[in-house]
Design a protein around this motif. Structure first.
Motif, PDB file in Angstrom:
ATOM      1  N   UNK A 172       0.829  -1.204   0.000  1.00 15.02           N
ATOM      2  CA  UNK A 172       0.000   0.000   0.000  1.00 15.02           C
ATOM      3  C   UNK A 172       0.866   1.257   0.000  1.00 15.02           C
ATOM      4  N   UNK A 173       1.946   1.241   0.758  1.00 16.30           N
ATOM      5  CA  UNK A 173       2.836   2.403   0.774  1.00 16.30           C
ATOM      6  C   UNK A 173       3.519   2.576  -0.575  1.00 16.30           C
ATOM      7  N   UNK A 174       3.894   1.471  -1.194  1.00 15.37           N
ATOM      8  CA  UNK A 174       4.519   1.569  -2.515  1.00 15.37           C
ATOM      9  C   UNK A 174       3.559   2.194  -3.512  1.00 15.37           C
ATOM     10  N   UNK A 175       2.290   1.782  -3.466  1.00 15.76           N
ATOM     11  CA  UNK A 175       1.284   2.350  -4.373  1.00 15.76           C
ATOM     12  C   UNK A 175       1.034   3.822  -4.053  1.00 15.76           C
ATOM     13  N   UNK A 176       0.968   4.150  -2.777  1.00 12.03           N
ATOM     14  CA  UNK A 176       0.747   5.554  -2.407  1.00 12.03           C
ATOM     15  C   UNK A 176       1.881   6.439  -2.901  1.00 12.03           C
ATOM     16  N   UNK A 177       3.098   5.925  -2.816  1.00 14.58           N
ATOM     17  CA  UNK A 177       4.257   6.735  -3.195  1.00 14.58           C
ATOM     18  C   UNK A 177       4.294   7.027  -4.691  1.00 14.58           C
ATOM     19  N   UNK A 178       3.638   6.199  -5.485  1.00 11.16           N
ATOM     20  CA  UNK A 178       3.588   6.469  -6.930  1.00 11.16           C
ATOM     21  C   UNK A 178       2.961   7.841  -7.197  1.00 11.16           C
ATOM     22  N   UNK A 179       1.996   8.209  -6.351  1.00 14.24           N
ATOM     23  CA  UNK A 179       1.308   9.494  -6.537  1.00 14.24           C
ATOM     24  C   UNK A 179       2.226  10.680  -6.246  1.00 14.24           C
ATOM     25  N   UNK A 180       3.352  10.428  -5.588  1.00 10.43           N
ATOM     26  CA  UNK A 180       4.262  11.512  -5.213  1.00 10.43           C
ATOM     27  C   UNK A 180       5.338  11.760  -6.264  1.00 10.43           C
ATOM     28  N   UNK A 181       5.372  10.935  -7.306  1.00 11.99           N
ATOM     29  CA  UNK A 181       6.365  11.114  -8.380  1.00 11.99           C
ATOM     30  C   UNK A 181       5.796  12.077  -9.414  1.00 11.99           C
ATOM     31  N   UNK A 182       6.568  13.081  -9.737  1.00  3.55           N
ATOM     32  CA  UNK A 182       6.128  14.112 -10.689  1.00  3.55           C
ATOM     33  C   UNK A 182       6.886  13.932 -12.001  1.00  3.55           C
ATOM     34  N   UNK A 183       6.147  13.579 -13.048  1.00  2.51           N
ATOM     35  CA  UNK A 183       6.742  13.385 -14.368  1.00  2.51           C
ATOM     36  C   UNK A 183       6.213  14.470 -15.299  1.00  2.51           C
ATOM     37  N   UNK A 184       7.131  15.153 -15.968  1.00  8.37           N
ATOM     38  CA  UNK A 184       6.762  16.195 -16.933  1.00  8.37           C
ATOM     39  C   UNK A 184       6.818  15.572 -18.330  1.00  8.37           C
ATOM     40  N   UNK A 185       5.638  15.387 -18.931  1.00  9.18           N
ATOM     41  CA  UNK A 185       5.542  14.782 -20.262  1.00  9.18           C
ATOM     42  C   UNK A 185       5.294  15.845 -21.330  1.00  9.18           C
ATOM     43  N   UNK A 186       5.816  15.609 -22.508  1.00 12.21           N
ATOM     44  CA  UNK A 186       5.496  16.428 -23.681  1.00 12.21           C
ATOM     45  C   UNK A 186       4.795  15.494 -24.673  1.00 12.21           C
ATOM     46  N   UNK A 187       3.460  15.535 -24.741  1.00 13.79           N
ATOM     47  CA  UNK A 187       2.721  14.571 -25.566  1.00 13.79           C
ATOM     48  C   UNK A 187       3.109  14.656 -27.042  1.00 13.79           C
ATOM     49  N   UNK A 188       3.154  13.495 -27.673  1.00 15.48           N
ATOM     50  CA  UNK A 188       3.440  13.357 -29.098  1.00 15.48           C
ATOM     51  C   UNK A 188       2.247  12.686 -29.772  1.00 15.48           C
ATOM     52  N   UNK A 189       2.058  12.904 -31.063  1.00 11.00           N
ATOM     53  CA  UNK A 189       0.951  12.218 -31.749  1.00 11.00           C
ATOM     54  C   UNK A 189       1.191  10.706 -31.770  1.00 11.00           C
ATOM     55  N   UNK A 190       0.183   9.923 -31.404  1.00 16.95           N
ATOM     56  CA  UNK A 190       0.365   8.469 -31.374  1.00 16.95           C
ATOM     57  C   UNK A 190       0.045   7.818 -32.725  1.00 16.95           C
ATOM     58  N   UNK A 191       0.576   6.628 -32.913  1.00 16.89           N
ATOM     59  CA  UNK A 191       0.241   5.791 -34.063  1.00 16.89           C
ATOM     60  C   UNK A 191      -0.531   4.597 -33.502  1.00 16.89           C
ATOM     61  N   UNK A 192      -1.827   4.598 -33.697  1.00 16.43           N
ATOM     62  CA  UNK A 192      -2.674   3.545 -33.143  1.00 16.43           C
ATOM     63  C   UNK A 192      -3.146   2.582 -34.224  1.00 16.43           C
ATOM     64  N   UNK A 193      -3.323   3.089 -35.416  1.00 18.82           N
ATOM     65  CA  UNK A 193      -3.806   2.279 -36.534  1.00 18.82           C
ATOM     66  C   UNK A 193      -2.609   1.703 -37.281  1.00 18.82           C
ATOM     67  N   UNK A 194      -2.484   0.384 -37.290  1.00 21.38           N
ATOM     68  CA  UNK A 194      -1.372  -0.261 -37.992  1.00 21.38           C
ATOM     69  C   UNK A 194      -1.368   0.083 -39.466  1.00 21.38           C
ATOM     70  N   UNK A 195      -2.528   0.350 -40.033  1.00 24.38           N
ATOM     71  CA  UNK A 195      -2.608   0.673 -41.458  1.00 24.38           C
ATOM     72  C   UNK A 195      -2.078   2.065 -41.761  1.00 24.38           C
TER      73      UNK A 195
END
Length: 792
Positions: free
Chosen positions: A118-141
């Motif tokens: 439970x403490x390990x899961x709680x600590x995940x909420x304390x990690x701050x990650x700064x993301x820069x979103x990129x366009x995804x490729x979801x359709x294999x075609x």
């Protein structure tokens, strides 16, 4: 469901209760999450909310300040240890924890080790990650479009999302056959991404002993010895200092073949803290980030004469492999055994082209209840045969019967180079049609159509290639796929068999004991089967792709025969005759012509440890080892008939009846075989009508729970009706062909063919799986089948 009678424990093959069941029924099984060690810590994984994004920074200071957190590990930390990337089973590399960017939603970004889960899961909420979103490729075609974002820019020189091109068969000959065909039927279809969804999720307990330098990992793996070798390669630890223990496994279905980042992180966590570290994923993590199956976009063309003789098959496939090429299949087969797409038919020519691409989805491509992509191959050919029957106006069962391989054609080499060992295909199809009362069903269907009621009858035939192992043809990461077995008969006549394969519910402890019992005449109750511990068992590549009985079962038969031959030498000394004068009957050697003069295997075992004088060069004790390298794959086959009723008002599909006739060669324990078939048929119904891993246009995973990813229950499944034919494999020491995943291979096409047959009055002949009620309803309204699914 098929019912079976209880019988007394047989000496060899036959029905007997599973030896492993008492501990499971009583809740006495030992799974990875049951492992508790002194001072054990717990790990949890921080996962990406984005399908594609750069990582600008990761701040773990608040998590480290948590009073119960003992360590926080990031990709940068692993990079400093040269552990940020690990090899996949397809000679690619995969990020253990993301460093540069994330490439699918749910990808591992950081790992927290704490005093409790439970403490390990709680600590995940304390990690701050700064993301820069990129366009995804979801359709294999769209993955190969010139403007598609490059997913694997970590690979030097990478400018697109292409992984491989692979082909099988003769293109020129196939084109020539198509040019002179009277009829060419064409169909596009998708076998969508599905997930094995085992009852037990993945996990590991890693314990690095700082005194001995030995690493012990209890883990949910179908291939313990392969895992040990890969850990040695990744971590640089001596292989003899690594012990992998795979205890009771709550289902695998291919999902537990590869190594997941959580396993590696648990090992690193133990090394850093000096304590055992347990990591067990939850259901959403399992569905979102562990290995998927299928995801094949297929274009099929089938050529025939006007009277229904099939001439050729031509296929193009686009294979979605996710963000990393982590498919679990032999090195020389980037598209697995899809080359068996010619199925069970006598063709003049065939050719396929398969292109693999990266997308922003979880990696994988496992043999989910099939042997390396054969489910996709069988679905393709069986759908194409039905499309052809529709175009020709022929009954689909009659068209199949006209074109099935005949017994006198075996061994048969397909137009893509596979050598089928043996079979009587028409017999199996006739048996299925007779069990189904096929003519009566068609008459009932015609009467219902007069009343505008929707009833469908689906037929499918399959040939599966199982028993992956011939080292001349296949390996994984350079490791040959032969399996080992060790057998020792103790002085009191009890025996211990040690195997390299790993059970996940298939009943190995029973089946393999029965093989030894059949060969030596020792009761299965007196034979222990040891597996799942690399310190206690010989090397082998594990259990998947229905290879256990064809490879490890064969090794068991061979090693038992070696012990039997050693027992003959001992018996000859006991009886003071030449070994050539002895004959064997189950459980004893006796003097030819004098049946009363003999010794049982128990008597021989005791004498082998005595002061009995044996011939020079012959050692005492009844034990032997074997490494079995099969000369060929084996080819089980079967014929299935599915009957469905469809509610025209709602599109609800009810599978009313299902007949499955399987030929897996010799059946060691029919009860276990029937159980395997039941499970595979349920898989097929689920894949055809319920299961799909869906994503929206941003790459968000829409099937992260069993509220969204639907598995079949007893409510969706009929009472299966099973039949069998028996054609032993000439390549296999006990004549078995293997059954484990055959039902999953054959059943989806039968279900889909049945639903589309019900919709024939509306002119529908095409379907992308799964056929949800809404999709079927729309088809009945003349609208596109899959507009209800928010998938690529």
């Amino acid at each position: 469901m098929t019912t079976t009678e209880r019988h007394a424990t047989p000496m060899g093959y036959g029905r007997m209760p599973r030896k492993e069941d008492p501990r499971f029924i009583r809740g006495r099984g030992t799974y990875v999450d049951d492992v508790t060690l002194p001072g054990m810590l717990h790990g949890a994984v921080l996962r990406s909310p984005y399908a594609h994004a750069k990582i600008l920074s990761i701040d773990v200071s608040a998590a480290k300040a948590h009073p119960k957190v003992r360590a926080v590990i990031t990709g940068a930390d692993l990079a400093g240890l040269d552990l940020a990337w690990m090899p996949t089973l397809s000679h690619d590399v995969q990020a253990v924890l993301a460093t540069d960017k994330v490439r699918f939603q749910g990808q591992e970004v950081a790992f927290v080790v704490a005093e409790d889960r439970y403490s390990a899961r709680d600590a995940l909420e304390l990690i701050d990650v700064d993301y820069d979103p990129l366009p995804p490729v979801v359709d294999a075609q769209r993955a190969l479009d010139p403007d598609a974002p490059v997913i694997r820019d970590d690979l030097a020189g990478r400018t697109d999302n292409h992984i491989f091109d692979w082909e099988s068969g003769e293109k020129a000959l196939t084109d020539e056959v198509f040019a002179r065909a009277d009829v060419v039927a064409v169909q596009d279809m998708l076998y969508p991404r599905v997930h094995p969804a085992p009852m037990e999720t993945c996990g590991a307990v890693a314990d690095m002993d700082t005194v001995t330098g030995k690493l012990t990992v209890w883990t949910t793996t179908q291939a313990p010895h392969a895992h040990r070798t890969i850990y040695a390669l990744v971590a640089g630890l001596p292989e003899h200092k690594i012990r992998i223990v795979s205890p009771d496994i709550g289902g695998g279905f291919g999902n537990k073949v590869g190594i997941y980042p959580g396993y590696v992180c648990a090992v690193v966590g133990s090394i850093l803290t000096g304590k055992p570290v347990k990591w067990v994923e939850d259901r959403s993590e399992n569905l979102m980030s562990t290995s998927f199956a299928r995801d094949y976009h297929m274009h099929g063309e089938i050529a025939a004469t006007r009277d229904g003789r099939i001439l050729g098959l031509r296929v193009r496939v686009l294979a979605d492999h996710g963000a990393f090429n982590g498919t679990a299949q032999p090195t020389k087969f980037p598209a697995g055994f899809f080359g068996v797409f010619t199925g069970s038919y006598d063709l003049e020519a065939a050719h396929c082209e398969v292109t693999g691409v990266y997308t922003n989805k979880a990696p994988g491509g496992v043999a989910y209840a099939c042997s390396f992509r054969i489910t996709e191959a069988v679905y393709l050919v069986e759908r194409m045969v039905d499309v052809l029957a529709y175009d020709l106006g022929m009954d689909p069962a009659e068209l199949r019967m006209r074109n099935l391989l005949r017994p006198e054609q075996f061994p048969y080499r397909t137009k893509t180079g596979w050598e089928y060992d043996s079979g009587d295909y028409p017999r199996a199809l006739r048996a299925a049609l007779e069990l189904a009362h096929y003519d009566n069903l068609r008459a009932e269907q015609a009467a219902k159509r007069e009343r505008e009621e929707l009833m469908g009858i689906g037929v499918a035939f399959f040939t599966e290639a199982v028993g992956a192992g011939p080292r001349k043809h296949m390996d994984i990461l350079g490791l040959g796929m032969a399996d080992g077995a060790e057998l020792r008969v103790h002085p009191t006549g009890k025996a211990v068999l040690r195997l390299s394969c790993q059970t996940q519910g298939q009943g190995h402890e029973t089946t393999f004991a029965q093989i030894v019992a059949e060969e030596l005449g020792i009761s299965p109750d007196d034979i222990d089967v040891v597996h799942g511990d690399t310190d206690q068992t010989p090397f082998g590549l594990g259990t998947y792709g229905s290879r256990s009985t064809p490879v490890s079962g064969a090794a068991t038969a061979v090693v038992a025969r070696k012990v039997r031959e050693r027992a003959r030498i001992v018996a000859s000394a006991m009886l003071e005759v030449s070994p050539d004068d002895l004959e064997w009957e189950k459980g004893r050697w006796f003097v030819r012509g004098d049946p009363e003069a003999g010794r049982t295997i128990q008597e021989i075992a005791l004498a082998a440890h005595s002061d009995l004088e044996l011939p020079e060069g012959i050692e005492g004790q009844l034990d032997a080892t074997c490494v079995y390298n099969p000369p060929n794959l084996t080819y089980p086959f079967g014929a299935y008939v599915c009957v469905v009723d469809v509610d025209a008002g709602t599109g609800q599909v009810k599978v009313r009846d299902f007949i499955a006739v399987d030929d897996c060669g010799v059946r060691i324990n029919p009860t276990i075989v029937e159980g395997q078939v039941h499970g595979g048929l349920a898989d097929g119904v689920g894949m055809a009508l319920l299961q799909v891993m869906a994503f929206d246009e941003d790459g968000n995973h829409l099937g992260g729970s069993f509220m969204d990813y639907l598995l079949p229950t007893a409510m969706e499944c009929p009472s299966w009706r099973l039949g069998e034919t028996v054609t032993p494999s000439p390549h296999h020491p006990i004549g078995a062909k293997g059954i484990g995943e055959s039902a999953t291979v054959g059943s989806p096409a039968a279900v889909v063919n049945a639903v589309l047959d019900a919709l024939r009055p509306y002119g529908v002949r095409h379907a992308d799986m799964p056929l949800t009620p809404a999709a079927v309803w729309r088809a009945a309204q003349g609208r596109p089948l899959r507009t209800d699914l928010a998938i690529t």
